[in-house]
Design a protein around this motif. Structure first.
Motif, mmCIF file in Angstrom:
data_model
loop_
_atom_site.group_PDB
_atom_site.id
_atom_site.type_symbol
_atom_site.label_atom_id
_atom_site.label_comp_id
_atom_site.label_asym_id
_atom_site.label_seq_id
_atom_site.Cartn_x
_atom_site.Cartn_y
_atom_site.Cartn_z
ATOM 1 N N ARG A 46 0.853 -1.182 0.000
ATOM 2 C CA ARG A 46 0.000 0.000 0.000
ATOM 3 C C ARG A 46 0.891 1.235 0.000
ATOM 4 N NH1 ARG A 46 -2.317 -3.582 -1.571
ATOM 5 N NH2 ARG A 46 -4.240 -4.495 -0.808
ATOM 6 N N PHE A 47 0.452 2.263 -0.694
ATOM 7 C CA PHE A 47 1.286 3.427 -0.944
ATOM 8 C C PHE A 47 0.383 4.594 -1.294
ATOM 9 C CE2 PHE A 47 0.887 0.462 -4.433
ATOM 10 C CZ PHE A 47 0.193 1.219 -5.364
ATOM 11 N N ARG A 48 0.996 5.731 -1.466
ATOM 12 C CA ARG A 48 0.287 6.922 -1.943
ATOM 13 C C ARG A 48 0.795 7.211 -3.343
ATOM 14 N NH1 ARG A 48 -0.566 11.016 2.920
ATOM 15 N NH2 ARG A 48 -2.635 11.026 2.041
ATOM 16 N N LYS A 49 -0.076 7.734 -4.171
ATOM 17 C CA LYS A 49 0.350 8.093 -5.526
ATOM 18 C C LYS A 49 0.308 9.601 -5.688
ATOM 19 C CE LYS A 49 -3.804 8.229 -8.275
ATOM 20 N NZ LYS A 49 -4.281 8.049 -9.597
ATOM 21 N N ASP A 50 1.274 10.116 -6.455
ATOM 22 C CA ASP A 50 1.319 11.544 -6.761
ATOM 23 C C ASP A 50 1.183 12.381 -5.493
ATOM 24 O OD1 ASP A 50 1.535 13.629 -8.701
ATOM 25 O OD2 ASP A 50 -0.621 13.969 -8.533
ATOM 26 N N PHE A 51 1.937 12.024 -4.479
ATOM 27 C CA PHE A 51 1.879 12.660 -3.164
ATOM 28 C C PHE A 51 3.003 13.678 -3.045
ATOM 29 C CE2 PHE A 51 3.102 12.503 1.393
ATOM 30 C CZ PHE A 51 1.918 12.958 1.947
ATOM 31 N N VAL A 52 2.671 14.896 -2.667
ATOM 32 C CA VAL A 52 3.677 15.951 -2.550
ATOM 33 C C VAL A 52 4.454 15.786 -1.242
ATOM 34 C CG1 VAL A 52 4.089 18.436 -2.395
ATOM 35 C CG2 VAL A 52 2.314 17.565 -3.918
ATOM 36 N N ILE A 53 5.770 15.773 -1.378
ATOM 37 C CA ILE A 53 6.669 15.737 -0.220
ATOM 38 C C ILE A 53 7.437 17.059 -0.238
ATOM 39 C CG2 ILE A 53 8.597 14.583 0.910
ATOM 40 C CD1 ILE A 53 7.867 12.073 -0.778
ATOM 41 N N THR A 54 7.282 17.847 0.814
ATOM 42 C CA THR A 54 7.984 19.123 0.895
ATOM 43 C C THR A 54 9.227 18.933 1.761
ATOM 44 O OG1 THR A 54 5.906 20.313 0.660
ATOM 45 C CG2 THR A 54 7.789 21.570 1.477
ATOM 46 N N VAL A 55 10.387 19.076 1.130
ATOM 47 C CA VAL A 55 11.670 18.942 1.826
ATOM 48 C C VAL A 55 12.601 20.028 1.330
ATOM 49 C CG1 VAL A 55 11.558 16.471 2.353
ATOM 50 C CG2 VAL A 55 12.405 17.185 0.148
ATOM 51 N N SER A 56 13.358 20.580 2.248
ATOM 52 C CA SER A 56 14.355 21.609 1.906
ATOM 53 C C SER A 56 13.748 22.718 1.040
ATOM 54 C CB SER A 56 15.551 20.982 1.182
ATOM 55 O OG SER A 56 16.122 19.976 1.969
ATOM 56 N N GLY A 57 12.510 23.078 1.327
ATOM 57 C CA GLY A 57 11.845 24.145 0.581
ATOM 58 C C GLY A 57 11.395 23.751 -0.817
ATOM 59 N N ARG A 58 11.509 22.473 -1.156
ATOM 60 C CA ARG A 58 11.100 21.978 -2.483
ATOM 61 C C ARG A 58 9.849 21.117 -2.342
ATOM 62 N NH1 ARG A 58 14.039 22.422 -6.651
ATOM 63 N NH2 ARG A 58 13.094 20.667 -7.719
ATOM 64 N N ASN A 59 8.975 21.235 -3.318
ATOM 65 C CA ASN A 59 7.833 20.333 -3.404
ATOM 66 C C ASN A 59 8.180 19.243 -4.410
ATOM 67 O OD1 ASN A 59 6.200 21.734 -1.604
ATOM 68 N ND2 ASN A 59 5.388 23.050 -3.194
ATOM 69 N N CYS A 60 8.480 18.068 -3.889
ATOM 70 C CA CYS A 60 8.807 16.919 -4.738
ATOM 71 C C CYS A 60 7.531 16.098 -4.902
ATOM 72 C CB CYS A 60 9.892 16.068 -4.096
ATOM 73 S SG CYS A 60 11.393 16.988 -3.682
ATOM 74 N N ARG A 61 7.318 15.566 -6.082
ATOM 75 C CA ARG A 61 6.090 14.823 -6.349
ATOM 76 C C ARG A 61 6.429 13.462 -6.974
ATOM 77 N NH1 ARG A 61 0.674 16.624 -6.907
ATOM 78 N NH2 ARG A 61 1.351 18.781 -6.809
ATOM 79 N N PRO A 62 6.858 12.498 -6.128
ATOM 80 C CA PRO A 62 7.132 11.155 -6.649
ATOM 81 C C PRO A 62 5.841 10.508 -7.165
ATOM 82 C CG PRO A 62 8.054 11.444 -4.451
ATOM 83 C CD PRO A 62 7.155 12.605 -4.704
ATOM 84 N N ASP A 63 6.008 9.519 -8.019
ATOM 85 C CA ASP A 63 4.856 8.814 -8.570
ATOM 86 C C ASP A 63 4.255 7.852 -7.559
ATOM 87 O OD1 ASP A 63 5.073 9.961 -11.248
ATOM 88 O OD2 ASP A 63 6.946 8.832 -11.339
ATOM 89 N N ILE A 64 5.113 7.249 -6.742
ATOM 90 C CA ILE A 64 4.686 6.301 -5.711
ATOM 91 C C ILE A 64 5.445 6.645 -4.435
ATOM 92 C CG2 ILE A 64 4.598 3.869 -5.029
ATOM 93 C CD1 ILE A 64 4.757 3.178 -8.064
ATOM 94 N N VAL A 65 4.710 6.733 -3.316
ATOM 95 C CA VAL A 65 5.334 7.110 -2.046
ATOM 96 C C VAL A 65 4.954 6.109 -0.958
ATOM 97 C CG1 VAL A 65 5.462 8.877 -0.245
ATOM 98 C CG2 VAL A 65 5.312 9.564 -2.649
ATOM 99 N N PHE A 66 5.971 5.580 -0.304
ATOM 100 C CA PHE A 66 5.792 4.748 0.877
ATOM 101 C C PHE A 66 6.229 5.635 2.048
ATOM 102 C CE2 PHE A 66 6.503 1.911 -2.653
ATOM 103 C CZ PHE A 66 5.542 0.916 -2.472
#
Length: 146
Positions: A46-66
């Motif tokens: 189970r995972f999240r899809k197209d989930f925004v991760i904000t790190v170091s002031g950047r919004n990263c948007r991986p395709d699959i996030v665990f």
């Protein structure tokens, strides 16, 4: 006064057909993404899809996030990310495409560094890889995080 468009410093694709094709490209739910997610889901992951991760002031948007394991998976298209095996650069509007591919590569590198610095493991999968190979690599990475 409206802010300047950051993309105004290079020519846009000239052909109406090319513009139409580019606009039709999906940002999410591409065939390789759906196939890999489906393979992982069938195996019980189970995972999240197209989930925004904000790190170091950047919004990263991986395709699959665990998120619990802090594993971010990107499924990179051979064309858009200049695959060394399958990536081809268009022959027309060369400067536009050179800058576009350069920006894509730079964004990918910045995202990878920001995520890694924040304790995430980044997995990049080329779209041409088989679903089986891709899911095996993702599962190995998740297992190593345990």
């Amino acid at each position: 006064m409206s802010p300047q468009n950051p993309h105004d410093d290079y020519p846009h694709p000239s052909s109406i057909h090319v513009t139409k094709v580019m606009k039709a490209n999906k940002r999410v739910d591409t065939k390789p993404e759906v196939a890999i997610r489906s393979g992982l889901h069938k195996l019980g992951y189970r995972f999240r899809k197209d989930f925004v991760i904000t790190v170091s002031g950047r919004n990263c948007r991986p395709d699959i996030v665990f998120s619990k394991k802090k594993v971010a998976v990107f499924i990179d298209g051979c064309f858009w990310h200049s695959c060394p095996e399958h990536g081809r650069h268009p022959k027309s509007n060369v400067e536009y495409w050179r800058k576009k591919f350069s920006r894509n590569k730079q964004r990918d590198e910045l995202d990878d560094r920001a995520l890694t610095a924040s304790g995430w493991i980044v997995v990049r999968i080329w779209e041409h890889r088989s679903v089986e190979e891709a899911t095996e690599e993702i599962i190995r990475t998740l297992s190593a995080r345990s």
